[in-house]
Design a protein around this motif. Structure first.
Motif, PDB file in Angstrom:
ATOM      1  N   GLN A   1       0.650  -1.043   0.070  1.00  0.00           N
ATOM      2  CA  GLN A   1      -0.132  -0.037   0.095  1.00  0.00           C
ATOM      3  C   GLN A   1       0.888   1.353  -0.003  1.00  0.00           C
ATOM      4  O   GLN A   1       1.833   1.154   0.751  1.00  0.00           O
ATOM      5  CB  GLN A   1      -0.776  -0.041   1.294  1.00  0.00           C
ATOM      6  N   PRO A   2       0.444   2.479  -0.709  1.00  0.00           N
ATOM      7  CA  PRO A   2       0.993   3.484  -0.760  1.00  0.00           C
ATOM      8  C   PRO A   2       1.250   4.112   0.880  1.00  0.00           C
ATOM      9  O   PRO A   2       0.323   3.694   1.600  1.00  0.00           O
ATOM     10  CB  PRO A   2       0.403   4.466  -1.475  1.00  0.00           C
ATOM     11  N   LEU A   3       2.052   4.682   1.237  1.00  0.00           N
ATOM     12  CA  LEU A   3       2.441   5.079   2.761  1.00  0.00           C
ATOM     13  C   LEU A   3       1.337   6.134   2.865  1.00  0.00           C
ATOM     14  O   LEU A   3       1.012   6.172   4.343  1.00  0.00           O
ATOM     15  CB  LEU A   3       3.896   5.798   2.681  1.00  0.00           C
TER      16      LEU A   3
ATOM     17  N   GLY B   1      -3.276   5.035  10.780  1.00  0.00           N
ATOM     18  CA  GLY B   1      -2.948   5.343  12.086  1.00  0.00           C
ATOM     19  C   GLY B   1      -1.369   5.210  12.148  1.00  0.00           C
ATOM     20  O   GLY B   1      -0.608   5.298  13.185  1.00  0.00           O
ATOM     21  N   VAL B   2      -0.838   4.799  11.094  1.00  0.00           N
ATOM     22  CA  VAL B   2       0.638   4.630  11.119  1.00  0.00           C
ATOM     23  C   VAL B   2       1.328   6.127  10.524  1.00  0.00           C
ATOM     24  O   VAL B   2       1.233   6.458   9.517  1.00  0.00           O
ATOM     25  CB  VAL B   2       1.276   3.603  10.185  1.00  0.00           C
ATOM     26  N   PRO B   3       2.029   6.601  11.613  1.00  0.00           N
ATOM     27  CA  PRO B   3       2.480   7.952  11.216  1.00  0.00           C
ATOM     28  C   PRO B   3       3.582   7.986   9.981  1.00  0.00           C
ATOM     29  O   PRO B   3       4.525   7.257   9.923  1.00  0.00           O
ATOM     30  CB  PRO B   3       3.356   8.410  12.509  1.00  0.00           C
ATOM     31  N   TRP B   4       3.325   8.812   9.311  1.00  0.00           N
ATOM     32  CA  TRP B   4       3.911   8.945   8.045  1.00  0.00           C
ATOM     33  C   TRP B   4       5.630   8.910   8.192  1.00  0.00           C
ATOM     34  O   TRP B   4       6.235   8.186   7.575  1.00  0.00           O
ATOM     35  CB  TRP B   4       3.618  10.313   7.029  1.00  0.00           C
TER      36      TRP B   4
ATOM     37  N   ILE C   1       6.425   6.340  -1.766  1.00  0.00           N
ATOM     38  CA  ILE C   1       6.288   7.866  -0.951  1.00  0.00           C
ATOM     39  C   ILE C   1       5.581   8.638  -2.097  1.00  0.00           C
ATOM     40  O   ILE C   1       5.423   9.624  -1.713  1.00  0.00           O
ATOM     41  CB  ILE C   1       7.568   8.063  -0.514  1.00  0.00           C
ATOM     42  N   ASP C   2       5.759   8.340  -3.337  1.00  0.00           N
ATOM     43  CA  ASP C   2       5.347   8.986  -4.406  1.00  0.00           C
ATOM     44  C   ASP C   2       6.072  10.339  -4.469  1.00  0.00           C
ATOM     45  O   ASP C   2       7.173  10.535  -4.272  1.00  0.00           O
ATOM     46  CB  ASP C   2       4.067   9.013  -4.577  1.00  0.00           C
ATOM     47  N   MET C   3       5.331  11.412  -4.452  1.00  0.00           N
ATOM     48  CA  MET C   3       5.865  12.860  -4.433  1.00  0.00           C
ATOM     49  C   MET C   3       5.683  13.530  -2.948  1.00  0.00           C
ATOM     50  O   MET C   3       5.631  14.612  -2.786  1.00  0.00           O
ATOM     51  CB  MET C   3       5.242  13.642  -5.537  1.00  0.00           C
ATOM     52  N   GLN C   4       5.204  12.588  -2.002  1.00  0.00           N
ATOM     53  CA  GLN C   4       4.713  13.230  -0.813  1.00  0.00           C
ATOM     54  C   GLN C   4       5.960  13.401   0.077  1.00  0.00           C
ATOM     55  O   GLN C   4       5.704  14.444   1.138  1.00  0.00           O
ATOM     56  CB  GLN C   4       3.812  12.151   0.004  1.00  0.00           C
ATOM     57  N   ASP C   5       6.915  13.141  -0.317  1.00  0.00           N
ATOM     58  CA  ASP C   5       8.503  13.579   0.459  1.00  0.00           C
ATOM     59  C   ASP C   5       9.489  13.454  -0.496  1.00  0.00           C
ATOM     60  O   ASP C   5      10.239  12.645  -1.074  1.00  0.00           O
ATOM     61  CB  ASP C   5       8.579  12.289   1.542  1.00  0.00           C
TER      62      ASP C   5
END
Length: 184
Positions: free
Chosen positions: A31-33, A40-43, A153-157
């Motif tokens: 699954q994507p982060l 509930g899993v902190p990024w 993580i795609d472009m989220q980080d």
């Protein structure tokens, strides 16, 4: 195979940057982060976990390349190339450790990790072709894993993605070089 004292101290120093063994950070599917964060899993913790696992793999590569360099000492050019790869993998480990700290992760030494690495890092190969093939396989697995992380993580980080893209570029160069040695 006995490692040189200076290399041994470098690896031990790098290992002191590892927080915990990767077994403490199990992978949670494909699954994507972003979806995991919603569950509930902190990024940030998930990214740090993935980077810690990658740090351990890079340190294993450092030790593996050092062994390969020693195993090929009768072929000085190849031995020197493997030693250069060991130093490049150590630079990857440093970049990962530095980024983990930037993200707020903690780095510490784990003697159990050092012992596990000692048992898992080197298979003796009787011929140069099998040695290079095994190392190429290892390079391909780590490239695949980094691509998997980047896709998660795609472009989220962007900072993490940019760092991993740089490492993947260098890992691909290693793989291409190993492939060329098999062809020649």
């Amino acid at each position: 195979m006995h490692m040189h004292a200076s290399f041994e101290s470098t690896v031990v120093g790098a290992l002191s940057a590892v927080s915990q063994e990767s077994a403490l950070f199990p992978r949670q599917g494909n699954q994507p982060l972003a979806h995991k964060a919603a569950e509930g899993v902190p990024w940030r913790k998930q990214v740090i976990s993935l980077l810690k696992d990658s740090l351990i793999k890079e340190l294993l590569c450092v030790v593996r390349y050092n062994h390969l360099s020693a195993d090929t000492c009768m072929q000085p050019l190849l031995s020197a190339e493997f030693l250069l790869h060991a130093h490049e993998e150590l630079a990857h480990a440093y970049r990962l450790a530095h980024h983990i700290v930037e993200l707020g992760g903690e780095l510490e030494y784990s003697p159990r990790l050092l012992m596990r690495m000692g048992r898992a890092t080197h298979d003796h190969h009787k011929d140069l072709t099998s040695m290079i093939s095994a190392n190429l396989s290892s390079q391909c697995r780590i490239i695949f894993r980094y691509n998997e992380i980047m896709s998660q993580i795609d472009m989220q980080d962007i900072a993490t993605r940019h760092m991993l893209e740089g490492i993947v570029k260098e890992e691909r160069e290693h793989a291409e070089e190993l492939m060329s040695w098999l062809v020649n």
